[in-house]
Every structure is written in C-alpha cells, then in structure tokens.
Motif scaffolding. Structure first.
Motif, PDB file in Angstrom:
ATOM      1  N   UNK A 209       0.831  -1.211   0.000  1.00  0.00           N
ATOM      2  CA  UNK A 209       0.000   0.000   0.000  1.00  0.00           C
ATOM      3  C   UNK A 209       0.860   1.254   0.000  1.00  0.00           C
ATOM      4  N   UNK A 210       0.214   2.364  -0.368  1.00  0.00           N
ATOM      5  CA  UNK A 210       0.848   3.675  -0.347  1.00  0.00           C
ATOM      6  C   UNK A 210      -0.021   4.643   0.444  1.00  0.00           C
ATOM      7  N   UNK A 211       0.616   5.694   0.950  1.00  0.00           N
ATOM      8  CA  UNK A 211      -0.089   6.804   1.599  1.00  0.00           C
ATOM      9  C   UNK A 211       0.545   8.091   1.084  1.00  0.00           C
TER      10      UNK A 211
ATOM     11  N   UNK B 163       0.670  -2.546   5.531  1.00  0.00           N
ATOM     12  CA  UNK B 163      -0.674  -3.103   5.731  1.00  0.00           C
ATOM     13  C   UNK B 163      -1.708  -1.998   5.542  1.00  0.00           C
ATOM     14  N   UNK B 164      -2.973  -2.405   5.366  1.00  0.00           N
ATOM     15  CA  UNK B 164      -4.046  -1.416   5.321  1.00  0.00           C
ATOM     16  C   UNK B 164      -4.100  -0.696   6.659  1.00  0.00           C
ATOM     17  N   UNK B 165      -4.335   0.602   6.604  1.00  0.00           N
ATOM     18  CA  UNK B 165      -4.448   1.380   7.833  1.00  0.00           C
ATOM     19  C   UNK B 165      -5.910   1.432   8.271  1.00  0.00           C
ATOM     20  N   UNK B 166      -6.127   1.226   9.547  1.00  0.00           N
ATOM     21  CA  UNK B 166      -7.477   1.202  10.102  1.00  0.00           C
ATOM     22  C   UNK B 166      -7.883   2.623  10.507  1.00  0.00           C
ATOM     23  N   UNK B 167      -8.032   3.467   9.498  1.00  0.00           N
ATOM     24  CA  UNK B 167      -8.455   4.853   9.707  1.00  0.00           C
ATOM     25  C   UNK B 167      -9.739   5.091   8.928  1.00  0.00           C
TER      26      UNK B 167
ATOM     27  N   UNK C 105     -12.474   7.167   6.679  1.00  0.00           N
ATOM     28  CA  UNK C 105     -12.409   8.289   5.748  1.00  0.00           C
ATOM     29  C   UNK C 105     -12.654   9.591   6.519  1.00  0.00           C
ATOM     30  N   UNK C 106     -11.979  10.643   6.100  1.00  0.00           N
ATOM     31  CA  UNK C 106     -12.130  11.923   6.770  1.00  0.00           C
ATOM     32  C   UNK C 106     -11.154  12.134   7.911  1.00  0.00           C
ATOM     33  N   UNK C 107     -10.327  11.124   8.214  1.00  0.00           N
ATOM     34  CA  UNK C 107      -9.311  11.300   9.253  1.00  0.00           C
ATOM     35  C   UNK C 107      -8.372  12.427   8.856  1.00  0.00           C
ATOM     36  N   UNK C 108      -7.727  13.007   9.848  1.00  0.00           N
ATOM     37  CA  UNK C 108      -6.840  14.139   9.599  1.00  0.00           C
ATOM     38  C   UNK C 108      -5.381  13.708   9.554  1.00  0.00           C
ATOM     39  N   UNK C 109      -4.537  14.635   9.151  1.00  0.00           N
ATOM     40  CA  UNK C 109      -3.110  14.371   8.980  1.00  0.00           C
ATOM     41  C   UNK C 109      -2.474  13.741  10.216  1.00  0.00           C
ATOM     42  N   UNK C 110      -2.754  14.267  11.391  1.00  0.00           N
ATOM     43  CA  UNK C 110      -2.116  13.752  12.602  1.00  0.00           C
ATOM     44  C   UNK C 110      -2.452  12.276  12.815  1.00  0.00           C
ATOM     45  N   UNK C 111      -3.677  11.881  12.489  1.00  0.00           N
ATOM     46  CA  UNK C 111      -4.063  10.478  12.633  1.00  0.00           C
ATOM     47  C   UNK C 111      -3.312   9.610  11.626  1.00  0.00           C
ATOM     48  N   UNK C 112      -3.156  10.120  10.403  1.00  0.00           N
ATOM     49  CA  UNK C 112      -2.402   9.368   9.397  1.00  0.00           C
ATOM     50  C   UNK C 112      -0.937   9.254   9.792  1.00  0.00           C
ATOM     51  N   UNK C 113      -0.324  10.331  10.211  1.00  0.00           N
ATOM     52  CA  UNK C 113       1.105  10.253  10.577  1.00  0.00           C
ATOM     53  C   UNK C 113       1.311   9.337  11.778  1.00  0.00           C
ATOM     54  N   UNK C 114       0.367   9.340  12.717  1.00  0.00           N
ATOM     55  CA  UNK C 114       0.474   8.406  13.850  1.00  0.00           C
ATOM     56  C   UNK C 114       0.431   6.960  13.364  1.00  0.00           C
ATOM     57  N   UNK C 115      -0.479   6.656  12.445  1.00  0.00           N
ATOM     58  CA  UNK C 115      -0.596   5.291  11.909  1.00  0.00           C
ATOM     59  C   UNK C 115       0.645   4.907  11.102  1.00  0.00           C
ATOM     60  N   UNK C 116       1.208   5.866  10.374  1.00  0.00           N
ATOM     61  CA  UNK C 116       2.396   5.583   9.566  1.00  0.00           C
ATOM     62  C   UNK C 116       3.626   5.284  10.424  1.00  0.00           C
ATOM     63  N   UNK C 117       3.653   5.781  11.643  1.00  0.00           N
ATOM     64  CA  UNK C 117       4.811   5.568  12.521  1.00  0.00           C
ATOM     65  C   UNK C 117       5.110   4.082  12.710  1.00  0.00           C
ATOM     66  N   UNK C 118       4.069   3.249  12.699  1.00  0.00           N
ATOM     67  CA  UNK C 118       4.289   1.812  12.900  1.00  0.00           C
ATOM     68  C   UNK C 118       4.098   0.975  11.640  1.00  0.00           C
TER      69      UNK C 118
ATOM     70  N   UNK D 272       4.848   2.298   8.116  1.00  0.00           N
ATOM     71  CA  UNK D 272       5.584   2.732   6.924  1.00  0.00           C
ATOM     72  C   UNK D 272       6.870   1.936   6.753  1.00  0.00           C
ATOM     73  N   UNK D 273       7.118   1.522   5.520  1.00  0.00           N
ATOM     74  CA  UNK D 273       8.341   0.779   5.200  1.00  0.00           C
ATOM     75  C   UNK D 273       9.206   1.514   4.181  1.00  0.00           C
TER      76      UNK D 273
END
Length: 160
Positions: A37-39, A115-119, A121-134, A136-137
C-alpha cells in the motif's frame, strides 16, 4: 526505511492543479516500493499560519502511478482505490495550492505501507502520521512551487 522515487510532471504547479484553475490533483509517479500500500500527504510549509495540508490519502494499493483528477470523495475505487482524509480547507480529498502572497513550496510525500491502515475516511493528517509511525516501510518526496500572479487591471480607456 526503503527509499521511494516520487515524480511529478512539473517544478511549478500549472494552474489546473491550483485554485486558479480546476484544482484537480496532479499525477504522481512512484517507483521503488515493494510495500502493498501507499499513503500520500501534500503540504505547504510556507503557509502564513504554519504548515497547510492539501491532501491526505491512504490504503492505495501499490502502483507506479496515481492518475490526475482523483475525485474528492472520502472513499473511491476508480481510477484507483483510495481512502481520503480531511485537508486543512476542511474538505475531503485534494485542495490545490492557493497562496495569498509569495511563492510557496509544496511537498508531495509518499510512504510505502506494509498493511491497510485502520483509519476512517475523513481522518486528519495527525491520525495518518500516527498510523504511519508503525506501518511505513518506505518514503520519498517531490517538491514543486506555486505563486499566484497578481493581475493588475487598468481602468477602461475613456473615449472622447
């Protein structure tokens, strides 16, 4: 973390990708990712009130190209599958550059995600960056600028 190559078709945003045109999302090419996946986050660190986020998107099945003109809906399946979040204009999806003065830099940041992120739709940047911390490859970025040209209109000529 794996290095991704991120490319766009310009160094200075053409009007069609900005508030001075149609405001559609640009084409983004990505190579070097072996993640499923990509973000994406597109932001403007030169905004007068601090970094302005123009687009957050995730759960994009790994691809070498995200086409232009992604619809501004929370979840889309065509032309690619994408979940989109809330940008700093308080809208879902992409919002184009629209600086009030000067030339700003816009960073197109792309992560490979394991992996797919469990966020939702409509989540904000801070939620995405928090999910990417664990999750992102890989990571890569491109940068382009945009400044609005001020059009000075002269008063109509007086006929005598």
């Amino acid at each position: 973390m794996q290095d991704l190559k991120v490319e766009i078709d310009f160094d200075h945003f053409p009007p069609e990708y900005t508030c001075d045109g149609e405001g559609i999302s640009p084409r983004i090419r990505i190579t070097g990712s072996d993640a499923p996946y990509l973000a994406i986050i597109i932001d403007d660190p030169d905004a007068s009130k601090g970094t302005f986020t123009h687009w957050v998107a995730w759960n994009i099945p790994s691809t070498e190209e995200i086409p232009p003109g992604i619809p501004p809906e929370p979840r889309i399946s065509h032309p690619v599958s994408i979940v989109q979040g809330m940008n700093d204009s308080r809208k879902t999806g992409y919002t184009g550059p629209c600086p009030s003065k000067g030339v700003h830099r816009y960073f197109i940041r792309v992560w490979g995600v394991e992996r797919e992120l469990d966020l939702p739709p409509g989540s904000e940047r801070v939620e995405l960056t928090d999910a990417l911390a664990s999750a992102a490859t890989g990571y890569g970025e491109a940068m382009a600028t945009y400044g609005r040209e001020k059009v000075l209109k002269s008063p109509p000529a007086t006929r005598t």
